[in-house]
Structure formats: C-alpha cells, structure tokens
Design a protein around this motif. Structure first.
Motif, PDB file in Angstrom:
ATOM      1  N   THR A   1       0.835  -1.210   0.000  1.00  0.00           N
ATOM      2  CA  THR A   1       0.000   0.000   0.000  1.00  0.00           C
ATOM      3  C   THR A   1       0.865   1.254   0.000  1.00  0.00           C
ATOM      4  O   THR A   1       0.588   2.211  -0.735  1.00  0.00           O
ATOM      5  N   ALA A   2       1.909   1.245   0.783  1.00  0.00           N
ATOM      6  CA  ALA A   2       2.800   2.407   0.842  1.00  0.00           C
ATOM      7  C   ALA A   2       3.489   2.629  -0.502  1.00  0.00           C
ATOM      8  O   ALA A   2       3.602   3.765  -0.986  1.00  0.00           O
ATOM      9  N   VAL A   3       3.949   1.559  -1.131  1.00  0.00           N
ATOM     10  CA  VAL A   3       4.634   1.692  -2.427  1.00  0.00           C
ATOM     11  C   VAL A   3       3.664   2.157  -3.500  1.00  0.00           C
ATOM     12  O   VAL A   3       4.015   3.003  -4.342  1.00  0.00           O
ATOM     13  N   GLU A   4       2.430   1.666  -3.490  1.00  0.00           N
ATOM     14  CA  GLU A   4       1.440   2.097  -4.495  1.00  0.00           C
ATOM     15  C   GLU A   4       1.124   3.576  -4.367  1.00  0.00           C
ATOM     16  O   GLU A   4       0.853   4.250  -5.356  1.00  0.00           O
ATOM     17  N   MET A   5       1.156   4.095  -3.149  1.00  0.00           N
ATOM     18  CA  MET A   5       0.895   5.523  -2.946  1.00  0.00           C
ATOM     19  C   MET A   5       2.037   6.379  -3.504  1.00  0.00           C
ATOM     20  O   MET A   5       1.819   7.498  -3.944  1.00  0.00           O
ATOM     21  N   ILE A   6       3.248   5.824  -3.489  1.00  0.00           N
ATOM     22  CA  ILE A   6       4.418   6.561  -3.962  1.00  0.00           C
ATOM     23  C   ILE A   6       4.533   6.519  -5.486  1.00  0.00           C
ATOM     24  O   ILE A   6       5.071   7.440  -6.094  1.00  0.00           O
ATOM     25  N   LEU A   7       4.023   5.468  -6.121  1.00  0.00           N
ATOM     26  CA  LEU A   7       4.159   5.314  -7.573  1.00  0.00           C
ATOM     27  C   LEU A   7       3.530   6.486  -8.317  1.00  0.00           C
ATOM     28  O   LEU A   7       2.458   6.969  -7.942  1.00  0.00           O
ATOM     29  N   PRO A   8       4.173   6.961  -9.395  1.00  0.00           N
ATOM     30  CA  PRO A   8       3.594   8.060 -10.186  1.00  0.00           C
ATOM     31  C   PRO A   8       2.365   7.584 -10.952  1.00  0.00           C
ATOM     32  O   PRO A   8       2.200   6.407 -11.228  1.00  0.00           O
TER      33      PRO A   8
ATOM     34  N   ASN B   1       1.223   7.219 -13.986  1.00  0.00           N
ATOM     35  CA  ASN B   1       1.447   7.084 -15.427  1.00  0.00           C
ATOM     36  C   ASN B   1       1.481   5.602 -15.771  1.00  0.00           C
ATOM     37  O   ASN B   1       1.023   4.769 -14.993  1.00  0.00           O
ATOM     38  N   SER B   2       2.017   5.270 -16.924  1.00  0.00           N
ATOM     39  CA  SER B   2       1.990   3.880 -17.391  1.00  0.00           C
ATOM     40  C   SER B   2       2.851   2.953 -16.528  1.00  0.00           C
ATOM     41  O   SER B   2       2.658   1.740 -16.541  1.00  0.00           O
ATOM     42  N   ILE B   3       3.794   3.486 -15.772  1.00  0.00           N
ATOM     43  CA  ILE B   3       4.643   2.651 -14.921  1.00  0.00           C
ATOM     44  C   ILE B   3       3.846   2.075 -13.756  1.00  0.00           C
ATOM     45  O   ILE B   3       4.165   1.006 -13.242  1.00  0.00           O
ATOM     46  N   LYS B   4       2.786   2.772 -13.351  1.00  0.00           N
ATOM     47  CA  LYS B   4       2.015   2.340 -12.186  1.00  0.00           C
ATOM     48  C   LYS B   4       1.444   0.936 -12.375  1.00  0.00           C
ATOM     49  O   LYS B   4       1.450   0.135 -11.449  1.00  0.00           O
ATOM     50  N   LYS B   5       0.958   0.621 -13.567  1.00  0.00           N
ATOM     51  CA  LYS B   5       0.368  -0.705 -13.771  1.00  0.00           C
ATOM     52  C   LYS B   5       1.429  -1.808 -13.664  1.00  0.00           C
ATOM     53  O   LYS B   5       1.155  -2.880 -13.150  1.00  0.00           O
ATOM     54  N   TYR B   6       2.657  -1.529 -14.125  1.00  0.00           N
ATOM     55  CA  TYR B   6       3.732  -2.513 -13.993  1.00  0.00           C
ATOM     56  C   TYR B   6       4.143  -2.678 -12.525  1.00  0.00           C
ATOM     57  O   TYR B   6       4.432  -3.785 -12.074  1.00  0.00           O
ATOM     58  N   GLY B   7       4.177  -1.581 -11.819  1.00  0.00           N
ATOM     59  CA  GLY B   7       4.489  -1.641 -10.397  1.00  0.00           C
ATOM     60  C   GLY B   7       3.451  -2.435  -9.625  1.00  0.00           C
ATOM     61  O   GLY B   7       3.784  -3.253  -8.763  1.00  0.00           O
ATOM     62  N   LYS B   8       2.171  -2.212  -9.937  1.00  0.00           N
ATOM     63  CA  LYS B   8       1.100  -2.965  -9.274  1.00  0.00           C
ATOM     64  C   LYS B   8       1.209  -4.454  -9.593  1.00  0.00           C
ATOM     65  O   LYS B   8       0.962  -5.294  -8.725  1.00  0.00           O
ATOM     66  N   PHE B   9       1.581  -4.763 -10.825  1.00  0.00           N
ATOM     67  CA  PHE B   9       1.746  -6.169 -11.209  1.00  0.00           C
ATOM     68  C   PHE B   9       2.854  -6.820 -10.388  1.00  0.00           C
ATOM     69  O   PHE B   9       2.679  -7.917  -9.836  1.00  0.00           O
ATOM     70  N   ALA B  10       3.997  -6.166 -10.270  1.00  0.00           N
ATOM     71  CA  ALA B  10       5.123  -6.715  -9.510  1.00  0.00           C
ATOM     72  C   ALA B  10       4.762  -6.849  -8.029  1.00  0.00           C
ATOM     73  O   ALA B  10       5.062  -7.865  -7.391  1.00  0.00           O
ATOM     74  N   LEU B  11       4.093  -5.845  -7.501  1.00  0.00           N
ATOM     75  CA  LEU B  11       3.693  -5.912  -6.096  1.00  0.00           C
ATOM     76  C   LEU B  11       2.662  -7.019  -5.868  1.00  0.00           C
ATOM     77  O   LEU B  11       2.665  -7.679  -4.827  1.00  0.00           O
ATOM     78  N   GLY B  12       1.789  -7.232  -6.826  1.00  0.00           N
ATOM     79  CA  GLY B  12       0.816  -8.319  -6.736  1.00  0.00           C
ATOM     80  C   GLY B  12       1.502  -9.678  -6.716  1.00  0.00           C
ATOM     81  O   GLY B  12       1.087 -10.584  -5.981  1.00  0.00           O
ATOM     82  N   LEU B  13       2.559  -9.828  -7.532  1.00  0.00           N
ATOM     83  CA  LEU B  13       3.313 -11.085  -7.517  1.00  0.00           C
ATOM     84  C   LEU B  13       3.969 -11.323  -6.156  1.00  0.00           C
ATOM     85  O   LEU B  13       4.003 -12.460  -5.660  1.00  0.00           O
TER      86      LEU B  13
END
Length: 184
Positions: free
Chosen positions: A11-18, A20-32
């Motif tokens: 949750t903390a990392v998702e709040m920090i993510l910008p 833009n298009s990088i957010k969906k990749y970040g959410k994918f990695a965090l989900g894994l």
C-alpha cells in the motif's frame, strides 16, 4: 503477521508510484510479491525444506550469469542490424533527393556505415553512387579472344558529379571525398 506487513508495504509503495503507465507494472510486480507471501505457508505444509529465499537467490544468480554472456552477443547483433538499417535508410534518402533534383537520371546509392565504440556513433565511411541516364544507352565494346584487359573508367565527371557530391555531402554531412560516382 507476514501477510499484514506485506500488504502495508505494498500500500505504501502504491501511494508513492507516479500516476502514469509505470504504475500498472508496479502494481503487477507488487501483486506477484503478495501472491508469493500468501502461497509460502501452504508450500511449507507440503515441503518442510522449502526456502523461498534460496530459490530467489538461485534464479537471480542464473539470470545474472546468463545476461552477462548473452549481453555482448545481443549488443553486437543489435549494432550490426542498426548499422545495416541506418545505411539502407541513408541510401533511400540520398537516392530520393538525387532523383528529385535531377529527374533526367536514375540513381542507385550505396552507403557504407561503421559503428565507433569510443564515441558510440555510426560513421559514414564511403558512399557509392551509380548514375544511369534515361533514354538510349550506349553499347559497351566487347572483345572476344583477346587476353588484354581493357581499362573501363566508369567514374562520372562534370556537372552531374558536382551536383551529386554537393547534394549528398550536405544531406549526409560528409566530406565530398567520401563520395564516389560511377556511370552505368
């Protein structure tokens, strides 16, 4: 406790993510990561010797060693392809510009390009231009049974040479000395 800590971290990392298009990749990695943390206790029920950190370390070392081996081959292949495509594009651009300026002739442009490792640039080594005029072409003299070699000077001179060299040297930003012009 592990799952709660992981969810809090995600949750903390998702709040920090910008946003833009990088957010969906970040959410994918965090989900894994979350899925791995949730599945870890179930795997330990079936296999007491299971250690996720050990498998991650093995996978990481394998990826690092294979990347180092393949990277130099990949880089070399990529440079060769880029060099070939760059030369082809320069040839097409040069041919198009020459035919636009001198529509009475047809041109075939061949550009030779090399990659300079130190400056990380593609450098034009030489340019060959084959000029053929439209209309009736002169028949070349053929000698049969004569062992003497006939010198055939095909280099173009005069107004066509000046126009071609000026056009290509300005277009490709190279010295006119690197341009050779031949007639068909």
């Amino acid at each position: 406790m592990r799952i709660c800590t992981t969810v809090f971290f995600i949750t903390a990392v998702e709040m920090i993510l910008p946003k833009n298009s990088i957010k969906k990749y970040g959410k994918f990695a965090l989900g894994l990561i979350l899925v791995t943390v949730i599945i870890d206790p179930f795997i330990k029920v079936f296999d007491n010797n299971f250690n996720l950190e050990r498998y991650v370390a093995q996978a990481s070392s394998y990826m690092t060693s294979s990347e180092n081996k393949d990277f130099s081959d990949y880089k070399k292949e990529s440079i060769e392809k880029s060099s070939r495509v760059f030369a082809e594009n320069l040839s097409k651009i040069g041919q198009g510009e020459l035919e636009r300026i001198m529509p009475e002739c047809s041109f075939q442009v061949d550009v030779e390009v090399e990659y300079n490792e130190e400056s990380t640039e593609f450098i034009i080594q030489r340019t060959k231009v084959l000029v053929s005029s439209s209309g009736i072409k002169q028949i070349k003299k053929i000698t049969i049974g004569n062992s003497q070699e006939v010198s055939n000077n095909n280099e173009v001179s005069g107004e066509v040479q000046v126009k071609v060299k000026d056009t290509l040297s300005q277009l490709l930003n190279i010295s006119p000395d690197k341009i050779k012009i031949y007639k068909e």
